[in-house]
Scaffold this active site. Structure first.
Site, PDB file in Angstrom:
ATOM      1  N   THR A 185     -11.860   3.869  -3.420  1.00 10.52           N
ATOM      2  CA  THR A 185     -10.787   4.007  -2.424  1.00 10.52           C
ATOM      3  C   THR A 185     -11.449   4.368  -1.096  1.00 10.52           C
ATOM      4  OG1 THR A 185     -10.519   6.331  -2.918  1.00 10.52           O
ATOM      5  CG2 THR A 185      -9.120   4.816  -4.125  1.00 10.52           C
ATOM      6  N   GLU A 233      -5.727   1.959  -6.886  1.00  8.25           N
ATOM      7  CA  GLU A 233      -5.540   2.535  -8.221  1.00  8.25           C
ATOM      8  C   GLU A 233      -4.613   1.704  -9.092  1.00  8.25           C
ATOM      9  OE1 GLU A 233      -5.544   4.095  -5.379  1.00  8.25           O
ATOM     10  OE2 GLU A 233      -6.458   6.081  -5.490  1.00  8.25           O
ATOM     11  N   LYS A 271       7.482  15.958  10.016  1.00 10.56           N
ATOM     12  CA  LYS A 271       8.527  16.914   9.631  1.00 10.56           C
ATOM     13  C   LYS A 271       9.055  17.594  10.885  1.00 10.56           C
ATOM     14  CE  LYS A 271       6.274  17.201   5.314  1.00 10.56           C
ATOM     15  NZ  LYS A 271       4.836  17.153   5.157  1.00 10.56           N
ATOM     16  N   TRP A 311      12.788  14.757   7.806  1.00 11.23           N
ATOM     17  CA  TRP A 311      11.600  13.911   7.828  1.00 11.23           C
ATOM     18  C   TRP A 311      11.835  12.689   8.708  1.00 11.23           C
ATOM     19  CZ3 TRP A 311       9.025  13.432   2.316  1.00 11.23           C
ATOM     20  CH2 TRP A 311       8.658  14.721   1.897  1.00 11.23           C
TER      21      TRP A 311
HETATM   22  P1  ADP Z   1      -6.589   3.260   0.870  1.00  9.63           P
HETATM   23  O1  ADP Z   1      -5.949   2.699   2.127  1.00  9.63           O
HETATM   24  O2  ADP Z   1      -6.261   4.685   0.567  1.00  9.63           O
HETATM   25  O3  ADP Z   1      -7.957   2.839   0.631  1.00  9.63           O
HETATM   26  P2  ADP Z   1      -5.359   1.250  -0.638  1.00  9.63           P
HETATM   27  O4  ADP Z   1      -6.022   0.161   0.108  1.00  9.63           O
HETATM   28  O5  ADP Z   1      -5.333   1.250  -2.075  1.00  9.63           O
HETATM   29  O6  ADP Z   1      -5.943   2.588  -0.311  1.00  9.63           O
HETATM   30  O7  ADP Z   1      -3.951   1.450   0.005  1.00  9.63           O
HETATM   31  C1  ADP Z   1      -2.862   1.936  -0.694  1.00  9.63           C
HETATM   32  C2  ADP Z   1      -1.825   2.469   0.254  1.00  9.63           C
HETATM   33  O8  ADP Z   1      -1.535   1.539   1.295  1.00  9.63           O
HETATM   34  C3  ADP Z   1      -0.507   2.722  -0.407  1.00  9.63           C
HETATM   35  O9  ADP Z   1      -0.506   3.924  -1.119  1.00  9.63           O
HETATM   36  C4  ADP Z   1       0.438   2.701   0.771  1.00  9.63           C
HETATM   37  O10 ADP Z   1       0.436   3.942   1.448  1.00  9.63           O
HETATM   38  C5  ADP Z   1      -0.163   1.684   1.688  1.00  9.63           C
HETATM   39  N1  ADP Z   1       0.513   0.393   1.527  1.00  9.63           N
HETATM   40  C6  ADP Z   1       0.136  -0.663   0.812  1.00  9.63           C
HETATM   41  N2  ADP Z   1       1.012  -1.676   0.939  1.00  9.63           N
HETATM   42  C7  ADP Z   1       1.998  -1.235   1.760  1.00  9.63           C
HETATM   43  C8  ADP Z   1       3.207  -1.807   2.282  1.00  9.63           C
HETATM   44  N3  ADP Z   1       3.580  -3.038   2.007  1.00  9.63           N
HETATM   45  N4  ADP Z   1       3.957  -1.028   3.077  1.00  9.63           N
HETATM   46  C9  ADP Z   1       3.604   0.230   3.396  1.00  9.63           C
HETATM   47  N5  ADP Z   1       2.477   0.814   2.952  1.00  9.63           N
HETATM   48  C10 ADP Z   1       1.685   0.091   2.139  1.00  9.63           C
END
Ligand code: ADP
Length: 542
Positions: free
Chosen positions: A186, A331, A439, A444
């Site tokens: 990640t 994940e 917040k 929110w």
């Molecule tokens: P990171 O950015 O933490 O490396 P990921 O690439 O796995 O992890 O991204 C996952 C996160 O991206 C999700 O938990 C969510 O917050 C955000 N995300 C993914 N797709 C969408 C979407 N269509 N709309 C809003 N947020 C999104």
């Protein structure tokens, strides 16, 4: 009593065997680092993946040993997807946009044995190889005559001479489908990154599900362009689902600017594309002033961060392309939900349909989800009440690699870190990431809602909303804005633009114009960095 059906493990090698046998002549087209277009077929992918498997045997790599890549979307990367995992090793796709120190850290943490890299990343590999204590072999993804001399990288050889020396007959080994197949760290915006370790079984179930009509709807008639990188959660599973359906694959290589992506879509008759909103922003930015249209593109899956309504509308109304808004995470392999309409929505007026399309969508079979309140109790699906989004299913992690961070599950569910609503029809909408939500006065404010309004303004190229400390309200939203080149807009005009579009108390208190919003390694806005950038900022009148 057990069923009497054949008990075949679900293995990644079976995908490429299938594609070779049943879709052997379907094309794979790749823009190479060298700049030219390379084309061949699934038959060739299968042939060369077997050579990769043999070459790994030649290096005496053990079962489950990790093979890392620093590579763009392209045919050699695809061969590694199949050759590495298919032979029982674990493919570790590294995001080259990470900081070199972080790359060194994760290569050591993963205990990578081999690193295969595109020549664009030669300087990066030269900078990090000294820190990588477990890597024994370096493979440059190029022809023998392109191998750089005096690179200083130990045990460096060219991919073509490495696999070219191998015979192509190879019987894919059969093993437990729960064996690890690939891994992805990640982004780790805080602390060290943690890795999701996928299995053959989770990957195959995800590949089946991704191809379904209400998910990515992939078929042998599609020409698919994954702009989403193969180092970003396995390009959302497309390299596997494409082989499963026999779809043509088109890889953009390093050329991901708007012009190059548009030209590739047209030249290769792409029907289906996938990427994060920032990529499409660049492409639409290239197309609009030039009056360009698509001749074959029909659908595009957009995810990774919230897709602004203005983008969905532009694709749909100006270009006749259906946007499939998707949500997922590393994940989750990564697909969790995808937004397509149900039968009962088809007769609705367009603006009502748009309200649904904006949501992140319905759960895919294989993913269960719920929203929970602070007390951990499930919240009703009324489309209004929001809570922490939890998920479970066979392609969602049970724990991180090496048990980092302890047990991530709560009562068997994985807490996503996202805050969401779910409506009575099961459509989930992300309000925010829990750490980005603002917040204010006990209520929110969704930073996504505030950004979506801003990017609908014709002068705004990109906008990020963050909360800043306020003595009375706890936090108040402010908006960081990047203007479109040559466009003008004032703070007052932008604040006025919000009137009637959102509740008064949700309107940002201030607008800060910036040259750029920091983007993370996967093209998402890095709000942690933005908060640092604006750490000396003071709200007006406070
Ligand atoms: P990171 O950015 O933490 O490396 P990921 O690439 O796995 O992890 O991204 C996952 C996160 O991206 C999700 O938990 C969510 O917050 C955000 N995300 C993914 N797709 C969408 C979407 N269509 N709309 C809003 N947020 C999104």
């Amino acid at each position: 009593m057990l069923g009497l059906m054949q008990n075949q493990p679900l293995l990644i090698s079976s995908l490429i065997e299938f594609a070779e046998r049943h879709h052997g002549d379907a094309e794979i087209v790749s823009r190479r680092v060298e700049g030219d277009l390379h084309r061949y077929t699934y038959k060739d992918v299968a042939y060369r993946s077997r050579q990769v498997a043999r070459a790994l045997d030649g290096l005496k790599l053990a079962f489950s040993d990790r093979v890392a890549t620093l590579a763009w979307n392209g045919y050699r990367h695809l061969e590694l997807y199949y050759g590495v995992s298919g032979s029982g090793r674990v493919l570790h796709t590294i995001n080259p946009r990470l900081h070199p120190d972080q790359i060194g850290w994760i290569a050591n943490h993963a205990e990578d044995q081999v690193l295969c890299f595109d020549l664009s990343f030669l300087p990066l590999v030269q900078a990090v190889h000294g820190k990588c204590t477990t890597i024994k072999h370096y493979i440059a993804l190029c022809d023998a005559d392109k191998l750089p001399a005096d690179s200083g990288i130990p045990n460096l050889q060219s991919y073509e001479s490495w696999i070219g020396a191998q015979a192509s007959d190879y019987a894919w080994p059969q093993f437990d489908e729960n064996t690890a197949s690939s891994m992805c760290y990640t982004s780790g915006t805080t602390g060290h990154p943690k890795a999701a370790l996928y299995s053959h079984r989770s990957t195959l179930l995800h590949a089946y599900a991704a191809a379904l009509p209400d998910v990515m709807c992939l078929s042998a008639r599609d020409s698919i362009l994954p702009v989403v990188p193969m180092f970003h959660v396995n390009a959302w599973g497309i390299p596997y689902s494409a082989a499963l359906t026999g779809a043509k694959l088109v890889f953009p290589g390093p050329a991901m600017d708007g012009k190059s992506v548009y030209e590739l879509i047209e030249a290769e008759k792409v029907t289906y594309a996938a990427g994060v909103p920032t990529v499409w922003q660049m492409m639409l930015g290239h197309m609009k002033p030039a009056g360009l249209k698509f001749s074959t593109l029909r659908r595009t899956v957009i995810g990774g961060s919230a897709c602004p309504p203005a983008m969905i509308a532009a694709f749909n109304d100006d270009y006749g392309v259906e946007v499939l808004h998707a949500w997922g995470m590393t994940e989750m392999s990564p697909l969790g939900t995808l937004c397509t309409l149900k039968n009962k929505h088809l007769a609705m007026p367009k603006d009502e349909q748009m309200k649904i399309r904006l949501k992140q969508g319905r759960a895919i079979y294989g993913v269960d989800m719920k929203i929970v309140g602070e007390d951990g109790r499930e919240i009703a699906w009324d489309g209004k009440a929001y809570g922490d989004l939890h998920v479970k299913g066979p392609w969602i992690i049970a724990e991180y690699f090496k048990g980092e961070g302890g047990n991530p599950l709560v009562d068997g569910w994985f807490p996503t870190g996202d805050v969401a609503t779910i409506d009575p029809d099961g459509y989930m909408q992300i309000t925010d990431r829990s750490k980005d939500v603002i917040k204010s006065g006990g209520e929110w404010i969704s930073s996504i809602d505030i950004e979506n309004i801003a990017v609908a303004h014709p002068a705004v190229a990109m906008a990020a909303c963050i909360g800043v400390k306020h003595p009375k309200w706890d936090e108040r939203p402010i908006l960081a804005v990047v203007k479109k080149p040559g466009a003008e807009v004032t703070r007052e005009e932008l604040i006025k633009f919000y009137e009637g579009k959102t509740a008064k108390w949700q309107i940002p208190d201030d607008v800060v114009f910036v040259d750029a919003i920091p983007l993370g390694a996967t093209g998402k806005m890095l709000k942690t960095r933005l908060r640092e950038m604006l750490k000396d900022y003071k709200l007006p009148g406070v």
